[in-house]
Design a protein around this motif. Structure first.
Motif, PDB file in Angstrom:
ATOM      1  N   PRO A   1      10.929  -5.210  -5.640  1.00 24.51           N
ATOM      2  CA  PRO A   1       9.539  -5.306  -4.968  1.00 24.51           C
ATOM      3  C   PRO A   1       8.505  -4.210  -5.568  1.00 24.51           C
ATOM      4  N   ALA A   2       9.047  -2.878  -5.586  1.00 24.46           N
ATOM      5  CA  ALA A   2       8.132  -1.794  -6.054  1.00 24.46           C
ATOM      6  C   ALA A   2       7.794  -2.000  -7.462  1.00 24.46           C
ATOM      7  N   ALA A   3       8.665  -2.357  -8.408  1.00 20.61           N
ATOM      8  CA  ALA A   3       8.368  -2.544  -9.809  1.00 20.61           C
ATOM      9  C   ALA A   3       7.367  -3.744  -9.832  1.00 20.61           C
ATOM     10  N   SER A   4       7.438  -4.643  -9.144  1.00 20.01           N
ATOM     11  CA  SER A   4       6.407  -5.833  -9.030  1.00 20.01           C
ATOM     12  C   SER A   4       5.038  -5.211  -8.595  1.00 20.01           C
ATOM     13  N   ALA A   5       5.103  -4.495  -7.418  1.00 21.55           N
ATOM     14  CA  ALA A   5       3.868  -3.976  -6.852  1.00 21.55           C
ATOM     15  C   ALA A   5       2.985  -3.026  -8.147  1.00 21.55           C
ATOM     16  N   ILE A   6       3.808  -2.294  -8.652  1.00 19.82           N
ATOM     17  CA  ILE A   6       3.251  -1.345  -9.753  1.00 19.82           C
ATOM     18  C   ILE A   6       2.605  -2.007 -11.013  1.00 19.82           C
ATOM     19  N   ALA A   7       3.524  -3.017 -11.382  1.00 21.24           N
ATOM     20  CA  ALA A   7       3.287  -4.039 -12.471  1.00 21.24           C
ATOM     21  C   ALA A   7       1.870  -4.748 -12.379  1.00 21.24           C
TER      22      ALA A   7
ATOM     23  N   GLU B   1       4.471  11.128 -16.857  1.00 17.88           N
ATOM     24  CA  GLU B   1       5.136   9.881 -16.761  1.00 17.88           C
ATOM     25  C   GLU B   1       4.216   8.733 -16.294  1.00 17.88           C
ATOM     26  N   ILE B   2       4.347   7.748 -17.462  1.00 22.31           N
ATOM     27  CA  ILE B   2       3.187   6.634 -17.222  1.00 22.31           C
ATOM     28  C   ILE B   2       3.698   5.662 -16.392  1.00 22.31           C
ATOM     29  N   ALA B   3       2.973   4.425 -16.000  1.00 14.35           N
ATOM     30  CA  ALA B   3       3.188   3.615 -15.028  1.00 14.35           C
ATOM     31  C   ALA B   3       4.368   2.699 -15.756  1.00 14.35           C
ATOM     32  N   SER B   4       4.319   2.343 -16.993  1.00 15.29           N
ATOM     33  CA  SER B   4       5.521   1.524 -17.404  1.00 15.29           C
ATOM     34  C   SER B   4       6.865   2.157 -17.392  1.00 15.29           C
TER      35      SER B   4
ATOM     36  N   TRP C   1       0.779  -1.303  -0.063  1.00 12.17           N
ATOM     37  CA  TRP C   1      -0.268   0.036   0.022  1.00 12.17           C
ATOM     38  C   TRP C   1       0.742   1.222   0.046  1.00 12.17           C
ATOM     39  N   ARG C   2       1.970   1.251   0.643  1.00 17.83           N
ATOM     40  CA  ARG C   2       3.002   2.441   0.562  1.00 17.83           C
ATOM     41  C   ARG C   2       3.290   2.635  -0.868  1.00 17.83           C
ATOM     42  N   ILE C   3       3.801   1.646  -1.558  1.00 17.96           N
ATOM     43  CA  ILE C   3       4.408   1.690  -2.760  1.00 17.96           C
ATOM     44  C   ILE C   3       3.201   2.231  -3.680  1.00 17.96           C
ATOM     45  N   ILE C   4       2.131   1.569  -3.738  1.00 20.20           N
ATOM     46  CA  ILE C   4       0.916   2.151  -5.049  1.00 20.20           C
ATOM     47  C   ILE C   4       0.459   3.409  -4.445  1.00 20.20           C
ATOM     48  N   SER C   5       0.415   3.782  -3.215  1.00 18.38           N
ATOM     49  CA  SER C   5      -0.195   4.955  -2.606  1.00 18.38           C
ATOM     50  C   SER C   5       0.568   6.154  -2.865  1.00 18.38           C
ATOM     51  N   SER C   6       1.934   5.951  -3.057  1.00 18.18           N
ATOM     52  CA  SER C   6       2.660   7.192  -3.059  1.00 18.18           C
ATOM     53  C   SER C   6       2.073   8.157  -4.113  1.00 18.18           C
ATOM     54  N   GLU C   7       2.622   9.308  -3.679  1.00 17.88           N
ATOM     55  CA  GLU C   7       2.072  10.581  -4.932  1.00 17.88           C
ATOM     56  C   GLU C   7       2.664  10.310  -6.343  1.00 17.88           C
ATOM     57  N   ARG C   8       3.878   9.923  -6.502  1.00 18.80           N
ATOM     58  CA  ARG C   8       4.317   9.713  -7.812  1.00 18.80           C
ATOM     59  C   ARG C   8       3.802   8.506  -8.541  1.00 18.80           C
ATOM     60  N   THR C   9       3.569   7.393  -7.891  1.00 16.98           N
ATOM     61  CA  THR C   9       2.860   6.354  -8.349  1.00 16.98           C
ATOM     62  C   THR C   9       1.388   6.496  -8.766  1.00 16.98           C
ATOM     63  N   LEU C  10       0.577   7.082  -7.785  1.00 15.34           N
ATOM     64  CA  LEU C  10      -0.823   7.542  -8.005  1.00 15.34           C
ATOM     65  C   LEU C  10      -0.838   8.679  -9.170  1.00 15.34           C
ATOM     66  N   ALA C  11       0.186   9.504  -9.492  1.00 18.60           N
ATOM     67  CA  ALA C  11       0.226  10.363 -10.600  1.00 18.60           C
ATOM     68  C   ALA C  11       0.489   9.485 -11.929  1.00 18.60           C
ATOM     69  N   SER C  12       1.190   8.636 -11.739  1.00 17.40           N
ATOM     70  CA  SER C  12       1.370   7.799 -13.168  1.00 17.40           C
ATOM     71  C   SER C  12       0.425   7.092 -13.127  1.00 17.40           C
ATOM     72  N   PHE C  13      -0.350   6.573 -12.288  1.00 14.60           N
ATOM     73  CA  PHE C  13      -1.711   5.623 -12.486  1.00 14.60           C
ATOM     74  C   PHE C  13      -2.680   6.736 -13.174  1.00 14.60           C
TER      75      PHE C  13
ATOM     76  N   MET D   1      10.005   0.940 -15.071  1.00 15.23           N
ATOM     77  CA  MET D   1      11.573   0.625 -15.614  1.00 15.23           C
ATOM     78  C   MET D   1      12.502   1.239 -14.693  1.00 15.23           C
ATOM     79  N   ILE D   2      12.042   2.534 -14.143  1.00 14.90           N
ATOM     80  CA  ILE D   2      12.866   3.184 -13.367  1.00 14.90           C
ATOM     81  C   ILE D   2      13.072   2.579 -12.190  1.00 14.90           C
ATOM     82  N   ARG D   3      11.962   1.820 -11.619  1.00  9.55           N
ATOM     83  CA  ARG D   3      12.153   1.032 -10.067  1.00  9.55           C
ATOM     84  C   ARG D   3      13.241  -0.098 -10.386  1.00  9.55           C
ATOM     85  N   LEU D   4      13.066  -0.860 -11.752  1.00  8.93           N
ATOM     86  CA  LEU D   4      14.040  -1.888 -12.270  1.00  8.93           C
ATOM     87  C   LEU D   4      15.610  -1.437 -12.158  1.00  8.93           C
TER      88      LEU D   4
END
Length: 292
Positions: free
Chosen positions: A256-262, A240-243, A61-73, A247-250
């Motif tokens: 783990p963060a890349a897997s959570a977003i993917a 910035e898109i989710a894909s 939840w911390r990963i996918i609810s971060s401001e940057r991740t939510l913006a990419s979503f 790639m940045i997290r990889l």
């Protein structure tokens, strides 16, 4: 009673043996299909979900609810939804034109529909940048009226529309080709206009395929990478898109963060496809009841 009047001997055969199939037996075909599904689909997905399982619920939840991740979503889902809406309508119209009308260059136009499938997406992205950049041909014309496409949200939409447009055409086109014109001619005889004929006769027939094409286009747009990164500008919180974030997290070795977003993007696409499949089945049953 002669031997000619005697009843022929009865043979008791299983009903499954009375059916002849072109393909080999059910066990062989089912086993081959399941093996293919496991190796090509389930095995990579299981690796992704295994990586996600290393995360606790709080970390996920911390990963996918971060401001940057939510913006990419938000950027990815909104652009994919807009591109899907456009391609669904445009694909239906283009399929209708290809099926119902004859004109010079029809074969060429029909072949161009499949071009995004054959063209590498990175090449498509570079071509779109060269065309819609402020120094490009289309970019210069748009800049004159105060519009900017390259390195904006609209550039992402444009790239997604380019890569997913074949789904909107090819899923509807075979259904239009199979429709018989009897009902349409009868409706016109009774005084119906072309729009009424299309709305009440043609569109209900293609509605299940229309849903399928839209869902496939949306799922394709969600995972698009090559065509988007060149024209998006890749600005965090804006384009910035989710894909790209995956790639940045990889590159940061944050697997783990890349897997959570993917995994989240995958679940969204899976939910849309399942919902579309259910809607398609209901529409098909309703269509069959109406015709019977």
């Amino acid at each position: 009673m002669t031997h000619l009047d005697a009843a022929p001997p009865r043979t008791f055969l299983s009903p499954f043996r009375l059916k002849r199939h072109v393909m080999p037996g059910f066990s062989l075909t089912l086993g081959t299909s399941l093996l293919f599904v496991c190796l090509i689909i389930l095995l990579p997905l299981s690796g992704l979900f295994w990586q996600m399982s290393q995360l606790g619920l709080a970390d996920y939840w911390r990963i996918i609810s971060s401001e940057r991740t939510l913006a990419s979503f938000r950027v990815t889902i909104s652009a994919a939804a807009f591109a899907t809406l456009f391609n669904a309508v445009f694909g239906l119209l283009l399929a209708y034109v290809l099926v119902r009308y004859k004109f010079p260059g029809k074969r060429l136009l029909d072949a161009l529909v499949d071009l995004p499938f054959a063209l590498p997406t990175a090449v498509a992205g570079i071509a779109l940048v060269a065309l819609y950049d402020k120094n490009g041909w289309m970019g210069t014309l748009l800049s004159a009226v105060g519009l900017k496409v390259a390195y904006t949200w609209w550039g992402i939409v444009l790239a997604m529309m380019f890569t997913s447009v074949p789904f909107g055409v090819r899923t509807v086109q075979p259904v239009l080709e199979s429709l018989k014109p009897d009902a349409e001619e009868a409706a016109r005889t009774l005084g119906a206009r072309d729009w009424q004929v299309f709305r009440h006769i043609v569109f209900p027939q293609v509605w299940p395929s229309f849903i399928t094409g839209a869902s496939l286009a949306f799922a394709r747009s969600l995972g698009e990478f090559g065509a988007v990164i060149f024209i998006a500008g890749n600005m965090p919180f804006k384009t910035e898109i989710a894909s790209l974030l995956i790639m940045i997290r990889l590159e940061e070795y944050d697997y783990p963060a890349a897997s959570a977003i993917a995994g989240t993007i995958l679940l969204i696409a899976l939910f849309v496809l399942v919902a579309a499949n259910i809607a398609q089945s209901r529409a098909t049953r309703h269509l069959h009841k109406g015709s019977s």
